[in-house]
Scaffold this motif. Structure first.
Motif, PDB file in Angstrom:
ATOM      1  N   ALA A  10       1.123  -1.097  -0.094  1.00 28.63           N
ATOM      2  CA  ALA A  10      -0.296  -0.037   0.313  1.00 28.63           C
ATOM      3  C   ALA A  10       0.964   1.652  -0.186  1.00 28.63           C
ATOM      4  O   ALA A  10       0.849   2.349  -0.607  1.00 28.63           O
ATOM      5  CB  ALA A  10      -0.695   0.280   1.038  1.00 28.63           C
ATOM      6  N   ARG A  11       2.341   1.512   0.498  1.00 29.59           N
ATOM      7  CA  ARG A  11       2.866   2.142   1.026  1.00 29.59           C
ATOM      8  C   ARG A  11       3.297   2.961  -1.489  1.00 29.59           C
ATOM      9  O   ARG A  11       3.637   4.446  -0.709  1.00 29.59           O
ATOM     10  CB  ARG A  11       4.230   1.988   1.267  1.00 29.59           C
ATOM     11  CG  ARG A  11       5.369   3.460   2.008  1.00 29.59           C
ATOM     12  CD  ARG A  11       5.803   3.134   2.785  1.00 29.59           C
ATOM     13  NE  ARG A  11       6.851   3.984   2.685  1.00 29.59           N
ATOM     14  CZ  ARG A  11       7.538   4.474   2.158  1.00 29.59           C
ATOM     15  NH1 ARG A  11       8.203   3.697   0.931  1.00 29.59           N
ATOM     16  NH2 ARG A  11       8.575   5.264   2.510  1.00 29.59           N
ATOM     17  N   ALA A  12       3.652   1.649  -1.905  1.00 29.08           N
ATOM     18  CA  ALA A  12       3.907   2.158  -2.946  1.00 29.08           C
ATOM     19  C   ALA A  12       2.778   3.215  -3.417  1.00 29.08           C
ATOM     20  O   ALA A  12       2.901   3.967  -4.641  1.00 29.08           O
ATOM     21  CB  ALA A  12       5.087   0.809  -3.650  1.00 29.08           C
ATOM     22  N   LEU A  17       0.531   7.948  -5.702  1.00 31.06           N
ATOM     23  CA  LEU A  17      -0.269   8.838  -5.282  1.00 31.06           C
ATOM     24  C   LEU A  17      -0.240  10.576  -5.547  1.00 31.06           C
ATOM     25  O   LEU A  17       0.089  11.840  -6.479  1.00 31.06           O
ATOM     26  CB  LEU A  17      -1.523   8.479  -4.911  1.00 31.06           C
ATOM     27  CG  LEU A  17      -2.740   7.566  -4.811  1.00 31.06           C
ATOM     28  CD1 LEU A  17      -3.504   7.638  -4.210  1.00 31.06           C
ATOM     29  CD2 LEU A  17      -3.164   7.656  -6.339  1.00 31.06           C
ATOM     30  N   GLY A  18       1.086  10.339  -5.009  1.00 32.21           N
ATOM     31  CA  GLY A  18       2.263  11.223  -4.752  1.00 32.21           C
ATOM     32  C   GLY A  18       3.088  12.242  -5.880  1.00 32.21           C
ATOM     33  O   GLY A  18       2.675  12.753  -6.000  1.00 32.21           O
ATOM     34  N   ALA A  19       3.120  10.863  -6.639  1.00 29.67           N
ATOM     35  CA  ALA A  19       4.418  11.253  -7.470  1.00 29.67           C
ATOM     36  C   ALA A  19       2.816  11.816  -8.396  1.00 29.67           C
ATOM     37  O   ALA A  19       3.504  12.339  -9.480  1.00 29.67           O
ATOM     38  CB  ALA A  19       4.832  10.031  -8.435  1.00 29.67           C
ATOM     39  N   ILE A  20       2.011  11.512  -9.011  1.00 30.30           N
ATOM     40  CA  ILE A  20       0.899  11.493  -9.793  1.00 30.30           C
ATOM     41  C   ILE A  20       0.621  12.704  -9.742  1.00 30.30           C
ATOM     42  O   ILE A  20       0.616  13.696 -10.511  1.00 30.30           O
ATOM     43  CB  ILE A  20      -0.227  10.723 -10.169  1.00 30.30           C
ATOM     44  CG1 ILE A  20       0.134   9.486 -10.672  1.00 30.30           C
ATOM     45  CG2 ILE A  20      -1.307  11.356 -10.843  1.00 30.30           C
ATOM     46  CD1 ILE A  20      -0.796   8.161  -9.952  1.00 30.30           C
ATOM     47  N   ALA A  21      -0.274  13.447  -8.727  1.00 35.36           N
ATOM     48  CA  ALA A  21      -0.461  14.706  -8.073  1.00 35.36           C
ATOM     49  C   ALA A  21       0.554  15.802  -8.495  1.00 35.36           C
ATOM     50  O   ALA A  21       0.244  16.684  -8.540  1.00 35.36           O
ATOM     51  CB  ALA A  21      -1.083  14.692  -6.428  1.00 35.36           C
ATOM     52  N   THR A  22       1.728  15.270  -8.156  1.00 34.51           N
ATOM     53  CA  THR A  22       3.307  16.342  -7.945  1.00 34.51           C
ATOM     54  C   THR A  22       3.104  16.544  -9.894  1.00 34.51           C
ATOM     55  O   THR A  22       3.075  18.034  -9.982  1.00 34.51           O
ATOM     56  CB  THR A  22       4.289  16.216  -7.785  1.00 34.51           C
ATOM     57  OG1 THR A  22       4.874  14.778  -7.594  1.00 34.51           O
ATOM     58  CG2 THR A  22       3.625  16.092  -5.863  1.00 34.51           C
ATOM     59  N   GLU A  23       3.089  15.628 -10.771  1.00 29.73           N
ATOM     60  CA  GLU A  23       3.510  16.086 -11.738  1.00 29.73           C
ATOM     61  C   GLU A  23       2.739  16.634 -12.422  1.00 29.73           C
ATOM     62  O   GLU A  23       2.486  17.463 -13.248  1.00 29.73           O
ATOM     63  CB  GLU A  23       3.961  14.084 -12.295  1.00 29.73           C
ATOM     64  CG  GLU A  23       4.286  14.508 -13.891  1.00 29.73           C
ATOM     65  CD  GLU A  23       3.027  14.034 -14.681  1.00 29.73           C
ATOM     66  OE1 GLU A  23       3.408  14.610 -15.932  1.00 29.73           O
ATOM     67  OE2 GLU A  23       1.632  13.494 -13.821  1.00 29.73           O
ATOM     68  N   VAL A  24       1.431  16.278 -12.146  1.00 33.48           N
ATOM     69  CA  VAL A  24       0.096  16.995 -12.693  1.00 33.48           C
ATOM     70  C   VAL A  24      -0.179  18.077 -12.320  1.00 33.48           C
ATOM     71  O   VAL A  24      -0.348  19.675 -13.386  1.00 33.48           O
ATOM     72  CB  VAL A  24      -1.353  16.781 -12.463  1.00 33.48           C
ATOM     73  CG1 VAL A  24      -2.403  17.339 -12.585  1.00 33.48           C
ATOM     74  CG2 VAL A  24      -1.506  15.138 -12.691  1.00 33.48           C
ATOM     75  N   ALA A  60      10.370   0.972  -3.106  1.00 33.86           N
ATOM     76  CA  ALA A  60       8.279   0.275  -1.914  1.00 33.86           C
ATOM     77  C   ALA A  60       8.168  -0.720  -2.565  1.00 33.86           C
ATOM     78  O   ALA A  60       7.580  -1.538  -2.399  1.00 33.86           O
ATOM     79  CB  ALA A  60       7.707   1.705  -1.564  1.00 33.86           C
ATOM     80  N   GLY A  61       9.249  -1.537  -3.791  1.00 32.14           N
ATOM     81  CA  GLY A  61       8.890  -2.896  -4.692  1.00 32.14           C
ATOM     82  C   GLY A  61       7.865  -2.581  -5.406  1.00 32.14           C
ATOM     83  O   GLY A  61       7.410  -3.608  -6.461  1.00 32.14           O
ATOM     84  N   GLY A  65       7.616  -0.911 -15.108  1.00 27.92           N
ATOM     85  CA  GLY A  65       6.500  -1.243 -15.937  1.00 27.92           C
ATOM     86  C   GLY A  65       5.117  -0.530 -15.342  1.00 27.92           C
ATOM     87  O   GLY A  65       4.431   0.249 -15.986  1.00 27.92           O
ATOM     88  N   VAL A  66       4.871  -0.795 -13.914  1.00 27.55           N
ATOM     89  CA  VAL A  66       3.935  -0.922 -13.799  1.00 27.55           C
ATOM     90  C   VAL A  66       3.528   0.544 -12.843  1.00 27.55           C
ATOM     91  O   VAL A  66       2.489   1.629 -13.321  1.00 27.55           O
ATOM     92  CB  VAL A  66       3.021  -1.886 -12.706  1.00 27.55           C
ATOM     93  CG1 VAL A  66       1.919  -1.429 -11.900  1.00 27.55           C
ATOM     94  CG2 VAL A  66       2.805  -2.695 -13.033  1.00 27.55           C
ATOM     95  N   ALA A  67       4.858   0.851 -12.131  1.00 26.15           N
ATOM     96  CA  ALA A  67       4.336   2.137 -11.547  1.00 26.15           C
ATOM     97  C   ALA A  67       4.195   3.699 -12.530  1.00 26.15           C
ATOM     98  O   ALA A  67       3.911   4.248 -12.222  1.00 26.15           O
ATOM     99  CB  ALA A  67       5.800   2.126 -11.279  1.00 26.15           C
TER     100      ALA A  67
END
Length: 132
Positions: A10-12, A17-24, A60-61, A65-67
């Motif tokens: 879940a941490r990943a 979500l944080g990475a997406i929010a900051t990139e947007v 975080a694992g 490709g998924v990330a």
């Protein structure tokens, strides 16, 4: 390879979500900076934060490709929708169809990674049981 990793904790996903929010945020600020240069002060820190968080996702694992797929697809969808809302940019049915196809592709990558991991776990279990 990402399909050798177990499903991400879940941490990943929270880091993602944080990475997406900051990139947007960085992308929208970049668009706003076209008209008002002061927004450039948001662009660089937002993009730096996005990449730092994305690196945390990988640590975080979560598989690359998924990330990257989820990050990219969600970022494209949110940026297009918010660009239409905030800046009045076009958001046509063809764009929605394209974004939908990207999202389906990312889902298939995630499902494939999970399936590959389950297969490796099953193979390892069988090898361990056979060696006894």
């Amino acid at each position: 390879m990402d399909d050798a990793r177990p499903p991400a904790p879940a941490r990943a996903w929270l880091l993602l979500l944080g990475a997406i929010a900051t990139e947007v945020t960085g992308s929208l600020a970049l668009r706003a900076a076209v008209d008002h240069r002061g927004w450039y002060a948001v662009v660089v820190p937002a993009y730096v934060a996005a990449f730092v968080l994305l690196a945390g996702v990988l640590r975080a694992g979560m598989g690359l490709g998924v990330a990257y797929g989820v990050w990219g697809a969600t970022g494209v969808a949110l940026t297009a929708a918010l660009g239409a809302t905030v800046f009045g940019e076009p958001f046509t049915p063809v764009m929605v169809a394209g974004i939908s196809l990207i999202m389906v592709g990312v889902l298939l990558v995630e499902l494939g990674a999970q399936r590959a991991h389950r297969g490796r776990v099953a193979d390892a279990s069988a090898a361990t049981a056979g060696g006894r």
